[in-house]
Enzyme design. Structure first.
Site, PDB file in Angstrom:
ATOM      1  N   GLU A  97       0.817  -1.212   0.000  1.00 49.39           N
ATOM      2  CA  GLU A  97       0.000   0.000   0.000  1.00 49.39           C
ATOM      3  C   GLU A  97       0.854   1.267   0.000  1.00 49.39           C
ATOM      4  O   GLU A  97       0.327   2.383  -0.052  1.00 49.39           O
ATOM      5  CB  GLU A  97      -0.949   0.000   1.203  1.00 49.39           C
ATOM      6  CG  GLU A  97      -2.191  -0.841   1.002  1.00 49.39           C
ATOM      7  CD  GLU A  97      -1.893  -2.311   0.756  1.00 49.39           C
ATOM      8  OE1 GLU A  97      -2.339  -2.843  -0.287  1.00 49.39           O
ATOM      9  OE2 GLU A  97      -1.202  -2.942   1.577  1.00 49.39           O
TER      10      GLU A  97
ATOM     11  N   ASN B 127      -0.861  -7.975  -3.576  1.00 52.04           N
ATOM     12  CA  ASN B 127      -1.465  -7.134  -4.609  1.00 52.04           C
ATOM     13  C   ASN B 127      -0.443  -6.228  -5.285  1.00 52.04           C
ATOM     14  O   ASN B 127       0.542  -5.813  -4.684  1.00 52.04           O
ATOM     15  CB  ASN B 127      -2.564  -6.259  -4.004  1.00 52.04           C
ATOM     16  CG  ASN B 127      -2.036  -5.314  -2.932  1.00 52.04           C
ATOM     17  OD1 ASN B 127      -1.754  -5.753  -1.822  1.00 52.04           O
ATOM     18  ND2 ASN B 127      -1.913  -4.036  -3.250  1.00 52.04           N
TER      19      ASN B 127
ATOM     20  N   ASP C 228      -7.653  -5.844  -4.971  1.00 52.88           N
ATOM     21  CA  ASP C 228      -6.780  -6.065  -3.813  1.00 52.88           C
ATOM     22  C   ASP C 228      -6.921  -7.484  -3.253  1.00 52.88           C
ATOM     23  O   ASP C 228      -6.995  -7.694  -2.047  1.00 52.88           O
ATOM     24  CB  ASP C 228      -7.036  -5.038  -2.702  1.00 52.88           C
ATOM     25  CG  ASP C 228      -6.051  -5.205  -1.543  1.00 52.88           C
ATOM     26  OD1 ASP C 228      -4.845  -5.309  -1.806  1.00 52.88           O
ATOM     27  OD2 ASP C 228      -6.493  -5.261  -0.377  1.00 52.88           O
TER      28      ASP C 228
END
Length: 633
Positions: A201, A285, A327
């Site tokens: 992220e 991801n 995700d």
């Protein structure tokens, strides 16, 4: 630590292999032998096959109703407690979330603290841990306890004294400046400590690194994306669904140099087949969450990897979710089972319950795809995985246009996607029972709305680019979780036990014909092979830890960490149910994008989990505690 030229590096590694061969064998055999002793629990998942099966059988389906609390221990930390303790002889090793305290407890003396290790870390690391300050546990090998700290420092502690034997930086920075963090449990394989990294992220390019158990020196490092020299992929010998992957497969499905901030982090679990000498794990991801900004399949994010334990070179790969739009990290555990009959033939298989809602059964020597089926009926983003080897879609999920955030585009809210971003199962490990041949799987039963938007990359800053909200599937059931039994040979749910919230704890199967798991409200539960509930007890906080068995002085015990948190519990753990705190979270993550009224700001905080699990606050609260259960004396 920057990886250097891999061609020369692999030659050096190969030259050193013969020198260390004796030690590698002995270290590996030590742990394998220890894992065979059911009285101890020497690996987080019980064994190299990640089965989470215990041969202890004093606690049975007939007497489990008599379990009682024998003792408990406070960790002193009020965040999410994932993972579980290790038990080696008369000592239990208990870990905690940030600041990653480790305790050695004397089982012969009322759990007396033999030693305590509390690392000093930069508090800035807290802010770059996307989904709570969790840690999934310590590892053991050669008289050392191995800790993967939040700041990416990997530390080897003397198991008897707690003194630091060696320490190494797994990430480039330990102050959060690159967005790198450490949440996964290391694993000791042969003479090496294997450890991954978190931070997709934040645009972190994922890797798996192997450090020498003796001194902490880097043995090999394999990135998820990049040139072959970085990914340790042989373009002619490494295969994907039986075919060579070709040159620089880790860059040619990315636009330009996007692979350098491509995600694919490796914060899950690692398994090992000593006969094949292969390590198995999954990658997460791709970055960003906005798929429109990263055209292509984005290899090798979302991928099951099989690598040589000595060199790190990949033997085979399988990308489960090409060009991820939701995700659906692929980091969940790989469970290894020998001699499973699939399609009329005996196979040594790998079974993986992916976040994307499909359960995969694969030949673990070749990477052949044998079964790929939905393990929650609510899954709707894809109709199926194509199983026709002659098709150009072979192995690919068949995406439903209605639920494609790529096709619907930026700044469009795609609604009703199942599962939600946290998947049909996140990192909470399943269990396998050789007695029944079934897998017992803690699952999430949650859907989402997902709106991607454009973001820019800055090192150490959030690189997300999507607004997400979560909720139970339509249909009025209301439950957000199920605990299921799964037949991996057929790809079928055998039975399903609904739970009010997601089942976020690791399961345990035992030779006493009992399966244990925990709930987000804080219950530890025991069921029989048919899913009938036999026992439950509410611990002081929600359970996201893994149920752990051991035997001491001739008596069997069951231990579990409670302490609500993790992604599902981030509203409680991070205080994000407060509108002010939720707004501050968005201010740090959303790069100036407005999120609407107060209800929307709270509901979409924590990457969508806060609103979905808001009701959890009515059932539990923060607290870190180990609770140990046993039969009456």
């Amino acid at each position: 630590m920057r990886v250097f030229a891999k061609t020369a590096y692999l030659l050096t590694t190969a030259a050193l292999m013969s020198f260390g061969a004796v030690h590698m064998t002995s270290a590996n055999e030590e742990l394998m032998k220890m894992a065979e002793n059911p009285k101890d629990w020497v690996m987080q998942t019980g064994d190299y096959a990640n089965t989470r099966f215990s041969k202890l059988n004093q606690i049975t389906k007939d007497n489990v109703k008599n379990l009682q609390v024998k003792w408990s221990f406070s960790t002193g930390v009020l965040r999410g407690h994932e993972g579980g303790p290790l038990i080696i002889g008369d000592v239990m090793y208990v870990h905690a979330p940030f600041p990653n305290t480790v305790y050695a407890l004397d089982l012969n003396n009322d759990g007396k603290i033999l030693w305590k290790y509390e690392p000093k870390q930069d508090p800035n690391v807290i802010g770059i841990m996307c989904c709570d300050t969790v840690n999934r546990g310590v590892a053991y090998g050669d008289g050392k306890i191995i800790l993967n700290q939040a700041d990416t420092t990997v530390v080897a502690l003397d198991a008897k004294t707690g003194k630091v034997v060696w320490s190494v930086k797994n990430g480039e920075q330990t102050d959060g400046g690159k967005g790198e963090s450490g949440t996964s449990a290391p694993v000791v394989i042969k003479d090496k400590v294997l450890v991954g990294v978190s931070g997709a992220e934040f645009g972190v390019r994922g890797w798996l690194a192997a450090y020498n158990l003796a001194d902490g020196k880097l043995a090999w490092k394999a990135y998820s994306e990049g040139p072959d020299a970085d990914t340790l992929i042989d373009p002619e010998k490494t295969t994907h669904l039986g075919k060579p992957v070709g040159k620089d497969s880790g860059t040619n499905t990315w636009e330009g140099e996007q692979w350098k901030t491509g995600g694919g982090t490796t914060w899950g679990w690692y398994s090992y087949d000593p006969k094949l000498n292969l390590v198995y794990y999954g990658t997460g991801n791709p970055s960003t969450w906005n798929p429109v900004q990263r055209p292509g399949d984005n290899r090798w994010s979302m991928t099951i990897m099989a690598r040589d334990a000595d060199t790190g070179v990949a033997k085979w790969l399988y990308q489960m979710t090409p060009h991820d739009e939701w995700d659906f990290d692929g980091i969940n555990e790989m469970i290894l089972v020998d001699g499973m009959e699939v399609g009329g033939a005996k196979r040594d298989v790998l079974v993986h319950f992916d976040r994307n809602g499909f359960a995969y059964t694969m030949d673990r020597a070749t990477g052949e795809l044998l079964v790929a089926k939905k393990y929650d009926p609510a899954v709707n983003w894809a109709t199926e995985v194509n199983m026709d080897p002659s098709s150009d879609q072979y192995g690919r999920p068949q995406v439903v246009a209605k639920y494609s955030t790529q096709q619907n585009g930026e700044d469009t809210n795609t609604t009703g996607i199942c599962p939600a971003a946290l998947g049909t199962k996140d990192q909470q490990p399943a269990a396998y029972s050789p007695k029944t041949g079934l897998f017992y799987v803690p699952t999430n039963h949650v859907c989402m709305d997902y709106e991607p938007y454009k973001v820019s990359y800055t090192a150490g800053q959030p690189y997300v680019g999507a607004t997400v909200s979560m909720y139970p599937p339509p249909g009025g059931e209301g439950n957000m979780g199920n605990f299921i039994a799964w037949d991996a040979a057929k790809g079928e749910i055998v039975w399903s036990k609904p739970e009010q919230f997601s089942v976020w704890s690791g399961a345990l199967a035992t030779d006493g014909d009992v399966i244990f798991y925990g709930t987000l409200e804080g219950y530890i539960k025991a069921v029989d092979h048919d899913g009938n509930e036999l026992y439950k007890f509410k611990t002081p906080s929600g359970i996201i830890g893994n149920v752990t068995p051991y035997e001491h002085n001739g008596k069997q015990y069951i231990a579990v960490l409670s302490g609500v948190g993790g992604w599902a519990g981030i509203g409680l753990a991070g205080g994000l149910l407060s509108p002010d705190n939720a707004a501050a979270w968005h201010g740090a993550v959303d790069q100036g994008r407005a999120q609407g009224d107060e209800a929307a700001v709270v509901g979409t905080a924590g990457l969508g989990a806060v609103g979905g699990y808001a009701a959890l606050a009515d059932y539990t609260t923060l607290g870190g505690q180990l609770t140990v259960f046993g039969l009456p004396d």
